[in-house]
Design a protein around this motif. Structure first.
Motif, PDB file in Angstrom:
ATOM      1  N   ASP A 675       1.076  -1.300  -0.209  1.00 50.62           N
ATOM      2  CA  ASP A 675       0.060  -0.129   0.040  1.00 50.62           C
ATOM      3  C   ASP A 675       0.733   1.132   0.037  1.00 50.62           C
ATOM      4  OD1 ASP A 675      -1.998   1.878   0.355  1.00 50.62           O
ATOM      5  OD2 ASP A 675      -2.892   1.078   2.029  1.00 50.62           O
ATOM      6  N   ALA A 676       0.845   1.862  -1.151  1.00 50.08           N
ATOM      7  CA  ALA A 676       1.746   3.225  -1.165  1.00 50.08           C
ATOM      8  C   ALA A 676       1.385   4.226   0.115  1.00 50.08           C
ATOM      9  CB  ALA A 676       1.686   3.773  -2.551  1.00 50.08           C
ATOM     10  N   THR A 677       0.203   4.427   0.354  1.00 49.66           N
ATOM     11  CA  THR A 677      -0.055   5.232   1.172  1.00 49.66           C
ATOM     12  C   THR A 677       0.498   4.944   2.580  1.00 49.66           C
ATOM     13  OG1 THR A 677      -2.055   5.964   0.074  1.00 49.66           O
ATOM     14  CG2 THR A 677      -1.694   6.694   2.529  1.00 49.66           C
ATOM     15  N   ALA A 679       3.151   2.929   3.053  1.00 49.36           N
ATOM     16  CA  ALA A 679       4.532   2.800   3.012  1.00 49.36           C
ATOM     17  C   ALA A 679       5.223   4.391   3.137  1.00 49.36           C
ATOM     18  CB  ALA A 679       5.006   2.275   1.748  1.00 49.36           C
ATOM     19  N   ARG A 680       4.372   5.190   2.602  1.00 54.54           N
ATOM     20  CA  ARG A 680       4.840   6.488   2.665  1.00 54.54           C
ATOM     21  C   ARG A 680       4.626   7.013   4.166  1.00 54.54           C
ATOM     22  NH1 ARG A 680       2.303   8.242  -1.432  1.00 54.54           N
ATOM     23  NH2 ARG A 680       4.091   8.242  -2.872  1.00 54.54           N
ATOM     24  N   ALA A 681       3.734   6.548   5.032  1.00 55.98           N
ATOM     25  CA  ALA A 681       3.462   7.202   6.372  1.00 55.98           C
ATOM     26  C   ALA A 681       4.469   6.321   7.110  1.00 55.98           C
ATOM     27  CB  ALA A 681       2.137   6.737   6.838  1.00 55.98           C
ATOM     28  N   ASP A 682       4.936   4.831   6.701  1.00 56.03           N
ATOM     29  CA  ASP A 682       5.778   4.481   7.566  1.00 56.03           C
ATOM     30  C   ASP A 682       7.249   5.182   7.410  1.00 56.03           C
ATOM     31  OD1 ASP A 682       4.008   2.684   8.319  1.00 56.03           O
ATOM     32  OD2 ASP A 682       4.493   1.044   6.399  1.00 56.03           O
ATOM     33  N   ALA A 683       7.648   5.715   6.387  1.00 50.79           N
ATOM     34  CA  ALA A 683       8.852   6.251   6.052  1.00 50.79           C
ATOM     35  C   ALA A 683       8.893   7.564   6.753  1.00 50.79           C
ATOM     36  CB  ALA A 683       8.961   6.583   4.534  1.00 50.79           C
ATOM     37  N   HIS A 684       7.704   8.337   6.766  1.00 57.00           N
ATOM     38  CA  HIS A 684       7.693   9.554   7.659  1.00 57.00           C
ATOM     39  C   HIS A 684       7.823   9.591   8.964  1.00 57.00           C
ATOM     40  CE1 HIS A 684       6.766  11.817   4.174  1.00 57.00           C
ATOM     41  NE2 HIS A 684       5.413  11.474   3.978  1.00 57.00           N
ATOM     42  N   ALA A 685       7.161   8.232   9.647  1.00 55.16           N
ATOM     43  CA  ALA A 685       7.442   7.785  10.994  1.00 55.16           C
ATOM     44  C   ALA A 685       8.769   7.743  11.303  1.00 55.16           C
ATOM     45  CB  ALA A 685       6.463   6.774  11.433  1.00 55.16           C
ATOM     46  N   ALA A 686       9.471   6.733  10.304  1.00 52.18           N
ATOM     47  CA  ALA A 686      11.061   6.460  10.785  1.00 52.18           C
ATOM     48  C   ALA A 686      11.654   7.583  10.644  1.00 52.18           C
ATOM     49  CB  ALA A 686      11.196   5.135   9.795  1.00 52.18           C
ATOM     50  N   TRP A 687      11.521   8.473   9.884  1.00 54.27           N
ATOM     51  CA  TRP A 687      12.245   9.686   9.660  1.00 54.27           C
ATOM     52  C   TRP A 687      12.017  10.751  10.900  1.00 54.27           C
ATOM     53  CZ3 TRP A 687      16.352  10.989   6.956  1.00 54.27           C
ATOM     54  CH2 TRP A 687      16.819  12.223   6.869  1.00 54.27           C
ATOM     55  N   ALA A 688      10.865  10.799  11.505  1.00 47.42           N
ATOM     56  CA  ALA A 688      10.611  11.848  12.702  1.00 47.42           C
ATOM     57  C   ALA A 688      11.249  10.968  13.902  1.00 47.42           C
ATOM     58  CB  ALA A 688       9.188  11.823  12.809  1.00 47.42           C
ATOM     59  N   GLU A 689      11.332   9.593  13.843  1.00 48.76           N
ATOM     60  CA  GLU A 689      12.034   9.102  15.019  1.00 48.76           C
ATOM     61  C   GLU A 689      13.607   9.126  14.702  1.00 48.76           C
ATOM     62  OE1 GLU A 689      13.171   6.892  18.324  1.00 48.76           O
ATOM     63  OE2 GLU A 689      11.080   7.605  17.765  1.00 48.76           O
ATOM     64  N   LEU A 690      14.184   9.421  13.541  1.00 49.49           N
ATOM     65  CA  LEU A 690      15.453   9.393  13.564  1.00 49.49           C
ATOM     66  C   LEU A 690      15.909  10.906  13.726  1.00 49.49           C
ATOM     67  CD1 LEU A 690      18.392   8.640  12.268  1.00 49.49           C
ATOM     68  CD2 LEU A 690      17.565   9.608   9.935  1.00 49.49           C
ATOM     69  N   LEU A 691      15.090  11.838  13.504  1.00 49.62           N
ATOM     70  CA  LEU A 691      15.212  13.435  13.968  1.00 49.62           C
ATOM     71  C   LEU A 691      15.287  13.346  15.335  1.00 49.62           C
ATOM     72  CD1 LEU A 691      13.319  15.288  11.257  1.00 49.62           C
ATOM     73  CD2 LEU A 691      15.893  14.703  11.281  1.00 49.62           C
ATOM     74  N   ASP A 692      14.298  12.799  16.004  1.00 50.89           N
ATOM     75  CA  ASP A 692      14.343  12.735  17.625  1.00 50.89           C
ATOM     76  C   ASP A 692      15.503  12.117  18.314  1.00 50.89           C
ATOM     77  OD1 ASP A 692      11.853  13.908  17.477  1.00 50.89           O
ATOM     78  OD2 ASP A 692      10.546  12.546  17.921  1.00 50.89           O
ATOM     79  N   THR A 693      16.110  11.032  17.658  1.00 53.82           N
ATOM     80  CA  THR A 693      17.179  10.423  18.187  1.00 53.82           C
ATOM     81  C   THR A 693      18.338  11.192  17.961  1.00 53.82           C
ATOM     82  OG1 THR A 693      16.230   8.277  17.489  1.00 53.82           O
ATOM     83  CG2 THR A 693      18.649   8.312  17.787  1.00 53.82           C
ATOM     84  N   MET A 694      18.436  11.956  16.832  1.00 52.51           N
ATOM     85  CA  MET A 694      19.551  12.967  16.727  1.00 52.51           C
ATOM     86  C   MET A 694      19.415  13.935  17.707  1.00 52.51           C
ATOM     87  SD  MET A 694      19.437  13.186  12.645  1.00 52.51           S
ATOM     88  CE  MET A 694      20.632  14.395  12.443  1.00 52.51           C
ATOM     89  N   GLU A 737      13.207  10.434   1.269  1.00 56.54           N
ATOM     90  CA  GLU A 737      13.361  11.066   0.056  1.00 56.54           C
ATOM     91  C   GLU A 737      12.320  10.468  -0.988  1.00 56.54           C
ATOM     92  OE1 GLU A 737      16.896  12.964  -2.494  1.00 56.54           O
ATOM     93  OE2 GLU A 737      16.739  10.537  -2.416  1.00 56.54           O
ATOM     94  N   ARG A 738      12.032   9.255  -1.187  1.00 51.71           N
ATOM     95  CA  ARG A 738      11.091   8.663  -2.086  1.00 51.71           C
ATOM     96  C   ARG A 738       9.460   9.064  -1.495  1.00 51.71           C
ATOM     97  NH1 ARG A 738      12.834   3.994  -4.954  1.00 51.71           N
ATOM     98  NH2 ARG A 738      10.553   3.606  -5.230  1.00 51.71           N
ATOM     99  N   ALA A 739       9.320   8.895  -0.357  1.00 50.72           N
ATOM    100  CA  ALA A 739       8.142   9.344   0.340  1.00 50.72           C
ATOM    101  C   ALA A 739       7.699  10.586   0.200  1.00 50.72           C
ATOM    102  CB  ALA A 739       8.161   8.918   1.748  1.00 50.72           C
ATOM    103  N   ARG A 740       8.707  11.574   0.045  1.00 52.40           N
ATOM    104  CA  ARG A 740       8.242  13.039  -0.200  1.00 52.40           C
ATOM    105  C   ARG A 740       8.210  13.080  -1.642  1.00 52.40           C
ATOM    106  NH1 ARG A 740      12.159  16.822   3.472  1.00 52.40           N
ATOM    107  NH2 ARG A 740      11.833  15.919   5.696  1.00 52.40           N
ATOM    108  N   TYR A 741       9.181  12.739  -2.632  1.00 54.70           N
ATOM    109  CA  TYR A 741       9.329  13.344  -3.772  1.00 54.70           C
ATOM    110  C   TYR A 741       8.751  12.256  -5.083  1.00 54.70           C
ATOM    111  CZ  TYR A 741      12.091  16.586  -0.909  1.00 54.70           C
ATOM    112  OH  TYR A 741      12.424  17.284   0.058  1.00 54.70           O
ATOM    113  N   ALA A 742       8.794  11.069  -4.735  1.00 50.26           N
ATOM    114  CA  ALA A 742       8.812   9.996  -5.830  1.00 50.26           C
ATOM    115  C   ALA A 742       7.241   9.725  -5.844  1.00 50.26           C
ATOM    116  CB  ALA A 742       9.540   8.968  -5.539  1.00 50.26           C
ATOM    117  N   ARG A 743       6.898   9.311  -7.311  1.00 54.28           N
ATOM    118  CA  ARG A 743       5.649   8.700  -7.080  1.00 54.28           C
ATOM    119  C   ARG A 743       5.368   7.276  -6.426  1.00 54.28           C
ATOM    120  NH1 ARG A 743       1.660   9.216 -11.027  1.00 54.28           N
ATOM    121  NH2 ARG A 743       2.992  10.619 -12.227  1.00 54.28           N
ATOM    122  N   ASP A 744       6.090   6.511  -6.509  1.00 58.62           N
ATOM    123  CA  ASP A 744       6.045   5.233  -5.416  1.00 58.62           C
ATOM    124  C   ASP A 744       7.278   5.141  -4.485  1.00 58.62           C
ATOM    125  OD1 ASP A 744       4.047   4.147  -7.584  1.00 58.62           O
ATOM    126  OD2 ASP A 744       5.904   3.705  -8.799  1.00 58.62           O
TER     127      ASP A 744
END
Length: 822
Positions: A675-677, A679-694, A737-744
């Motif tokens: 499910d593309a939607t 997967a995109r939400a999962d990528a955003h959640a993982a990225w937010a967790e990475l920023l909080d860890t930093m 990056e793919r979640a923000r800018y790519a179609r898939d």
């Protein structure tokens, strides 16, 4: 930082100025010196924490620690390290001081002496206010809210002062608050550099705008009105009109309302009797060979909670007082005597001890008033502490025949209507009074029957500690348990006499004690006493002391109210000391009942038996656990957020179907569709967790960078030596990056393991302090809360601005201007 230090210093000074009204409570200025030391230490530590750029919560902890150190140095227990480092014994000492402050507040009237418990709670309160003012004015940049804790200081003398608080301390406190507001306003203007008027010219000198000038004028007018109004409005005690015009009072001459009813007479009595130290309070020299009790107050307002004192009113005591000869009938023997009273510095109250029925006074000014109804001398402006004065008084004596001949008061008589009022019918009281007075034909015989009921033959005992009951009513509990001291005996007899339809009240004063030198008596706190007074028509108020004589040193009995209990063999002899040592004596510090003193010092009649002192460790344990739970909130919040994001990232499969076509080995083929939607939400959640860890591990985060640039910088700055963490960082950057800018979006990649690898690498690289802070107080959570608080504050300010704009639309000045323009 210079501006913050300046504002912090002004906040500390404003706190001390706001504490100026406390000068109306204390006798000396010791409290101010100690408060100044504590506030200075708090302000100094606050400046140091801001100098090292500590967060706001760090500043608060630093100021609280500084206050604790200041209290340890000012009020040592003797077990400190280096004279200022607290120990567990120090904390226990502080708890004892807090408990002692409650006792002292019940025992002393304003102005109070410099006792350690009262000074401790004052310094603690002012120091706590200093912390709040610094946080609000400097940390949160909300100096206007700092007025609330500063106002809390002013509420203390307003609540306990006998008269209205003097105007000068209020003006001083208001000036400190205005100084704080002006300092913050100037600091805000300086942050914008040179001021600009709007007409094309810079301003180097102060030019107030019309709106600002109007605001300052309104502030000055408000302070003046707040100070002047209580001085000018009639009915507010201590007002200017009290000294310029005549009022209403009992008798002729200038009268004024009193405030002696604010004094908790029963609480003061219990507090003094329960003190372990004996203190001389009054020295009285009288020409009367065998004087009765020296009195100073009465309580004649009976409510469900017990007797209370009414507000007194009367005439100046330095004028001629009413002559009691004018209102007594035949059979009353009256003799005039003279007495000189010297009040020590250990007794401070707005009431003046005198014998009943004074006729003239000396050495008292017009600030002292005499209430002929209560027969007390009081003041709204001065204290009896350290005063010496002389007065003439009438001693009335009666025979039982004289009292028995007194007629019952008419039902509409003012004294009977007021002094026979009870909170309501109490069946136990009504039945007891009915049984005691049955067959008695005169008021005196009814009162005598009630008086004789409180005897040892009926099971009554004297004890400073009283027993609790299950009736829910103190009067019933005392009449059932039959254990108490003068407070219970006097109030219970007055209640029973009132139930019989005869006026009665409770009087307070001193017994004659046992320290006598010729015609001079030295009265201590252990001679404080309460007894019952009953009103007879044509005679006046007649004293009856139902308290067992063996329990009260210096007790006096009369022909009309003889001692119904023979002294017990072990009772103390009247003589050498104020500390009786007999087994039944409990009025002195050595009495057996002083081991469990009455802790119920309110207006109740029965009191409660003090239970065994509960252990302190459960409270300390509960406090420590509560503190740990509070400190664990950020860590729990961070853990819950991490688990929620990991759970989202683990579920990347939206649907799965089984293909009907079997594989080569005969098993069905599972076809997975992403499910593309999701997967995109999962990528955003993982990225937010990475920023909080930093953020947690102090790696700079730049929101303007692309995900790939952030991942490359993370690899370059923190993960260069860890191959697995480098691959994980690049994977998360590519997924975002793919979640923000790519179609898939990127699907099927293990994002949670990548996060764990990066967190482990950062934890290995960080020092111990950084790892501890990231686990216990995650900076990412604190930063998010700080931003949320700032957003909420901004929304509140915006909402306030919109409301103000809408209200201005209805401004009469603006409406008139709009109408004129049309």
């Amino acid at each position: 930082m210079s501006a913050s230090r300046n504002t912090g210093a002004v906040a500390a000074a404003a706190t001390l100025l706001a504490a100026a009204p406390l000068s109306a409570i204390f006798q000396t200025w010791t409290w101010l010196i100690q408060c100044a030391i504590a506030v200075a230490v708090v302000a100094g530590v606050a400046a140091l924490t801001r100098l090292v750029r500590a967060p706001l919560w760090g500043q608060v902890l630093g100021m609280l620690a500084a206050l604790l150190l200041a209290l340890t140095w000012l009020f040592p227990s003797g077990s400190e390290l280096l004279t200022f480092l607290p120990t567990p014994a120090t904390i226990g000492h502080f708890a004892d001081l807090l408990a002692g402050s409650m006792q002292d507040m019940r025992s002393y009237g304003v102005e109070v002496p410099d006792t350690d418990p009262l000074l401790f709670i004052t310094v603690l309160g002012v120091g706590g206010v200093a912390v709040l003012v610094d946080v609000l004015a400097v940390g949160l940049r909300r100096p206007a809210l700092a007025g609330l804790p500063m106002l809390a200081i002013y509420s203390v003398p307003v609540a306990v002062y006998v008269d209205s608080v003097p105007a000068t301390p209020f003006v001083v406190g208001a000036a400190g608050y205005l100084w704080l507001l002006v300092t913050d306003n100037v600091d805000r203007v300086r942050r914008f550099g040179r001021r600009f008027t709007g007409d094309g010219r810079d301003v180097d000198v102060w030019e107030a705008s019309p709106l600002a000038a109007a605001g300052r004028r309104l502030a000055v007018v408000g302070v003046v009105v707040a100070v002047a109004l209580p001085l000018a409005v009639p009915g507010m005690t201590g007002g200017l009109l009290d000294t310029l015009s005549d009022g209403t009072g009992s008798g002729t001459g200038r009268g004024t309302g009193g405030s002696s009813g604010r004094i908790d007479l029963f609480a003061s009595l219990a507090g003094q009797l329960n003190q372990s130290e004996v203190a001389d309070l009054v020295k009285v020299t009288t020409s009367e060979p065998d004087p009765f009790y020296l009195r100073y107050a009465v309580a004649d307002d009976l409510r469900p909670s017990g007797f209370q004192a009414r507000a007194a009113s009367g005439r100046p005591a330095n004028r001629d007082l009413p002559n009691p000869n004018e209102r007594v009938g035949p059979g009353v023997q009256q003799t005039e005597y003279q007495a000189t009273v010297e009040v020590t510095k250990s007794l401070s109250m707005s009431l003046m001890p005198v014998y009943a029925e004074p006729v003239r006074t000396q050495d008292l000014n017009g600030n002292w008033l005499y209430d002929p109804n209560q027969q007390i001398i009081f003041s709204n402006r001065e204290s009896s502490r350290g005063r010496k004065y002389t007065f003439d008084y009438i001693r009335s004596t009666y025979t039982p025949a004289t009292l028995r001949a007194a007629k019952p008061l008419p039902a509409d008589h003012p004294v009977r209507r007021q002094q026979t009022a009870t909170p309501g019918p109490v069946p136990e009281v009504e039945n007891l009074v009915k049984g005691l007075t049955q067959g008695k034909r005169t008021d005196y015989d009814r009162v005598l029957a009630i008086y004789q009921h409180f005897s040892a033959d009926n099971g009554f005992k004297y004890r400073l500690s009283t027993e609790s009951g299950s009736s829910g009513q103190d009067i019933v509990n005392f009449l059932t348990n039959k254990v108490g001291y003068c407070q219970q005996y006097a109030a219970a007899m007055a209640w029973l006499v009132r139930s019989a339809g005869i006026p009665a009240r409770v009087a307070f004063g001193f017994t004659n004690g046992s320290k006598r030198d010729g015609d001079t008596y030295t009265l201590t706190n252990l001679n404080l006493h309460a007894w019952t007074e009953v009103f007879f028509d044509g005679i006046g108020w007649v004293p009856f002391d139902a308290t067992p004589a063996y329990g009260v040193p210096g007790s006096t009995r009369s022909a009309w109210a003889p001692d119904t209990d023979a002294p017990e063999p072990s009772s103390p002899e009247t003589g050498a000391t104020d500390s009786p040592t007999g087994p039944d004596s409990s009025a002195g510090p050595a009495g057996p009942d002083n081991a469990d003193r009455d802790t119920d010092s309110g207006l109740s009649l029965g009191g409660t038996e003090p239970a065994e002192q509960p252990p302190v460790w459960p409270w300390w344990t509960a406090g420590v656990l509560a503190l740990l739970a509070l400190l664990a909130v950020p860590a729990l919040r961070r853990l819950a957020l991490r688990r929620r994001r990991a759970g989202r990232a683990d579920a990347t499969v939206a649907a799965a179907m089984a293909d009907d076509t079997p594989s080569a080995d005969g098993k069905p083929v599972m076809v997975v569709e992403a499910d593309a939607t999701r997967a995109r939400a999962d990528a955003h959640a993982a990225w937010a967790e990475l920023l909080d860890t930093m953020v947690d591990f102090k790696v700079r985060v730049d929101q303007t960078e692309t995900p790939r640039a952030t991942a490359d910088r993370l690899v370059r700055d923190a993960l260069a030596d860890d191959t697995a963490a480098v691959g994980a960082a690049r994977l998360l950057g590519r997924a975002e990056e793919r979640a923000r800018y790519a179609r898939d979006p990127l699907t099927g990649e293990p994002l949670p393991p990548a996060l764990r690898a990066i967190r482990g690498a950062l934890a290995t690289r960080a020092d111990r302090r950084t790892r501890l802070v990231a686990s216990v107080l995650p900076p990412s959570v604190l930063l998010r809360w700080r931003i949320a608080l700032a957003d909420a504050s901004g929304r509140l300010v915006a909402l306030t601005g919109r409301l103000r704009y809408r209200l201005l639309r209805w401004n009469p000045r603006r409406m008139l201007a709009d109408r004129a323009a049309r």
